[in-house]
Design a protein around this motif. Sequence first.
Motif, PDB file in Angstrom:
ATOM      1  N   ASP A 288       3.112   9.571  -5.637  1.00 39.36           N
ATOM      2  CA  ASP A 288       3.642  10.824  -5.093  1.00 39.36           C
ATOM      3  C   ASP A 288       4.936  11.211  -5.819  1.00 39.36           C
ATOM      4  N   SER A 289       5.767  10.214  -6.108  1.00 42.14           N
ATOM      5  CA  SER A 289       7.019  10.496  -6.818  1.00 42.14           C
ATOM      6  C   SER A 289       6.734  11.057  -8.206  1.00 42.14           C
ATOM      7  N   LEU A 290       5.683  10.519  -8.856  1.00 41.34           N
ATOM      8  CA  LEU A 290       5.331  10.991 -10.194  1.00 41.34           C
ATOM      9  C   LEU A 290       4.723  12.396 -10.133  1.00 41.34           C
ATOM     10  N   LYS A 291       3.860  12.608  -9.166  1.00 42.73           N
ATOM     11  CA  LYS A 291       3.211  13.913  -9.022  1.00 42.73           C
ATOM     12  C   LYS A 291       4.243  15.018  -8.839  1.00 42.73           C
ATOM     13  N   ASN A 292       5.309  14.718  -8.091  1.00 44.95           N
ATOM     14  CA  ASN A 292       6.333  15.722  -7.795  1.00 44.95           C
ATOM     15  C   ASN A 292       7.614  15.534  -8.607  1.00 44.95           C
ATOM     16  N   LEU A 293       7.604  14.554  -9.514  1.00 49.87           N
ATOM     17  CA  LEU A 293       8.798  14.189 -10.292  1.00 49.87           C
ATOM     18  C   LEU A 293      10.027  14.089  -9.384  1.00 49.87           C
ATOM     19  N   ASP A 294       9.849  13.290  -8.341  1.00 50.55           N
ATOM     20  CA  ASP A 294      10.890  13.083  -7.328  1.00 50.55           C
ATOM     21  C   ASP A 294      11.676  11.820  -7.687  1.00 50.55           C
ATOM     22  N   GLY A 295      12.802  11.995  -8.361  1.00 49.96           N
ATOM     23  CA  GLY A 295      13.594  10.859  -8.818  1.00 49.96           C
ATOM     24  C   GLY A 295      14.182  10.045  -7.686  1.00 49.96           C
ATOM     25  N   ALA A 296      14.571  10.713  -6.595  1.00 48.69           N
ATOM     26  CA  ALA A 296      15.159   9.999  -5.458  1.00 48.69           C
ATOM     27  C   ALA A 296      14.125   9.084  -4.809  1.00 48.69           C
ATOM     28  N   LEU A 297      12.903   9.574  -4.644  1.00 50.55           N
ATOM     29  CA  LEU A 297      11.830   8.753  -4.083  1.00 50.55           C
ATOM     30  C   LEU A 297      11.537   7.573  -5.006  1.00 50.55           C
ATOM     31  N   ALA A 298      11.499   7.840  -6.301  1.00 49.73           N
ATOM     32  CA  ALA A 298      11.251   6.768  -7.268  1.00 49.73           C
ATOM     33  C   ALA A 298      12.313   5.679  -7.160  1.00 49.73           C
TER      34      ALA A 298
ATOM     35  N   ILE B   6      12.080   1.489  -6.244  1.00 50.09           N
ATOM     36  CA  ILE B   6      12.684   0.434  -7.063  1.00 50.09           C
ATOM     37  C   ILE B   6      13.633  -0.417  -6.224  1.00 50.09           C
ATOM     38  N   ASP B   7      14.437   0.236  -5.384  1.00 47.40           N
ATOM     39  CA  ASP B   7      15.417  -0.479  -4.567  1.00 47.40           C
ATOM     40  C   ASP B   7      14.761  -1.405  -3.542  1.00 47.40           C
ATOM     41  N   GLU B   8      13.574  -1.035  -3.069  1.00 44.89           N
ATOM     42  CA  GLU B   8      12.902  -1.807  -2.018  1.00 44.89           C
ATOM     43  C   GLU B   8      12.093  -2.980  -2.558  1.00 44.89           C
ATOM     44  N   ASP B   9      12.031  -3.114  -3.862  1.00 42.33           N
ATOM     45  CA  ASP B   9      11.181  -4.159  -4.445  1.00 42.33           C
ATOM     46  C   ASP B   9      11.711  -5.564  -4.151  1.00 42.33           C
ATOM     47  N   ASP B  10      13.023  -5.725  -4.050  1.00 38.06           N
ATOM     48  CA  ASP B  10      13.587  -7.050  -3.766  1.00 38.06           C
ATOM     49  C   ASP B  10      13.076  -7.593  -2.437  1.00 38.06           C
TER      50      ASP B  10
ATOM     51  N   GLU C  31       0.838  -1.206   0.000  1.00 40.24           N
ATOM     52  CA  GLU C  31       0.000   0.000   0.000  1.00 40.24           C
ATOM     53  C   GLU C  31       0.874   1.258   0.000  1.00 40.24           C
ATOM     54  N   LYS C  32       1.898   1.257   0.837  1.00 42.81           N
ATOM     55  CA  LYS C  32       2.799   2.408   0.916  1.00 42.81           C
ATOM     56  C   LYS C  32       3.549   2.604  -0.397  1.00 42.81           C
ATOM     57  N   GLN C  33       3.923   1.500  -1.030  1.00 48.69           N
ATOM     58  CA  GLN C  33       4.637   1.589  -2.306  1.00 48.69           C
ATOM     59  C   GLN C  33       3.777   2.258  -3.380  1.00 48.69           C
ATOM     60  N   ILE C  34       2.498   1.923  -3.415  1.00 52.30           N
ATOM     61  CA  ILE C  34       1.601   2.542  -4.391  1.00 52.30           C
ATOM     62  C   ILE C  34       1.516   4.043  -4.143  1.00 52.30           C
ATOM     63  N   TYR C  35       1.272   4.409  -2.893  1.00 50.24           N
ATOM     64  CA  TYR C  35       1.152   5.834  -2.553  1.00 50.24           C
ATOM     65  C   TYR C  35       2.433   6.578  -2.903  1.00 50.24           C
ATOM     66  N   ARG C  36       3.576   6.015  -2.523  1.00 51.10           N
ATOM     67  CA  ARG C  36       4.851   6.683  -2.753  1.00 51.10           C
ATOM     68  C   ARG C  36       5.175   6.785  -4.244  1.00 51.10           C
ATOM     69  N   ALA C  37       4.798   5.768  -5.002  1.00 50.93           N
ATOM     70  CA  ALA C  37       5.064   5.789  -6.443  1.00 50.93           C
ATOM     71  C   ALA C  37       4.316   6.928  -7.121  1.00 50.93           C
TER      72      ALA C  37
ATOM     73  N   ALA D  89       3.068  -4.627  -6.304  1.00 53.56           N
ATOM     74  CA  ALA D  89       4.332  -3.935  -6.011  1.00 53.56           C
ATOM     75  C   ALA D  89       5.123  -3.691  -7.288  1.00 53.56           C
ATOM     76  N   ASP D  90       5.070  -4.637  -8.223  1.00 58.06           N
ATOM     77  CA  ASP D  90       5.752  -4.454  -9.508  1.00 58.06           C
ATOM     78  C   ASP D  90       5.182  -3.250 -10.263  1.00 58.06           C
TER      79      ASP D  90
END
Length: 219
Positions: free
Chosen positions: A34-44, A48-52, A26-32, A96-97
Motif C-alpha cells: 500500500d505504501s508503494l502504491k501510494n508512495l507513502d513515505g511515512a507509512l513505509a 521499517i521501524d516496527e521490524d525490530d 500479514e499486515k506488514q505485507i499489505y501495508r508495504a 517481514a524483512d
Amino acid sequence: MDTRTNYHQSLKAMQDLLMHMGTTVEKQIYRAVDSLKNLDGALAQSIIDEDDALDQMMLDIEDRCLRLVALQQPMAGDLRIITMAGKLAVDLERIADHAVDIAKITRRLTGEELIKPIVDLPRMADLCIKMLQESLLAYTEGNVNRAAYMAELDDEVDRIYSTVLNEVMPMMSNDTVRNKQLMQLMMAAHYLERVADHATNIAEGVIFMVTGKRKDLNK
C-alpha cells in the motif's frame, strides 16, 4: 499444577505468539505494498521501524521452543510440532524483512511520479497473504490438504510475477531515472515472489510435521 498441564499451557502460549506474529507479518505485507502504491513515505518508515519488534518475536518463539524441548522432553509427534514452530518463526521473520525491503523501495521513490499505476503488485500481495494465512492454518490444524494447496497458489504468484517482468522490461529506455524506477518495481515484485516461496516452505514443513515425509511443492 502438574507437569503435563504446564507443558500444554506453555505449548499453547508459544503457538499463540506464533499466530500473533503471523497476523502482524500479514499486515506488514499489505501495508508495504500500500505504501508503494501510494508512495507513502511515512507509512513505509513505520513498517521499517516496527521490524525490530518482529525480530524479537522470532527470538521469543525460538527461546520458548528450546525450553519446551529441554524441560519437557516431548514425544516424537510433539517434537515435530515444536521444531516446526521454530522454523515457521524464521520464515515469518524473513517475510517481514521482505516487507521492509518493499518499504525501502517506497522511500527511494517518494517524491517521484509513478510511471505506471501499480496494479499487479497488490494482486500478488493478496495471494501472498492468503498463502500465509493458509499455511498457518495448516500448521495449527495439522492439515496436509490445506498445506498442499500452497502449490496452486504459488503457481499463480509466479504467473503474475512473470506478467510484471514481461510488462516492465520492454518499458526500459535510455532514461536513467525512468529505468531506476522500473528496476525498483521489478524488485518489489521479486520480494513478493520470495514471500510466496517462504509460505510454501512453511507448507512443506507442515506436511513433514504431519507425515514425517518430505514433499516439494515448488515443482
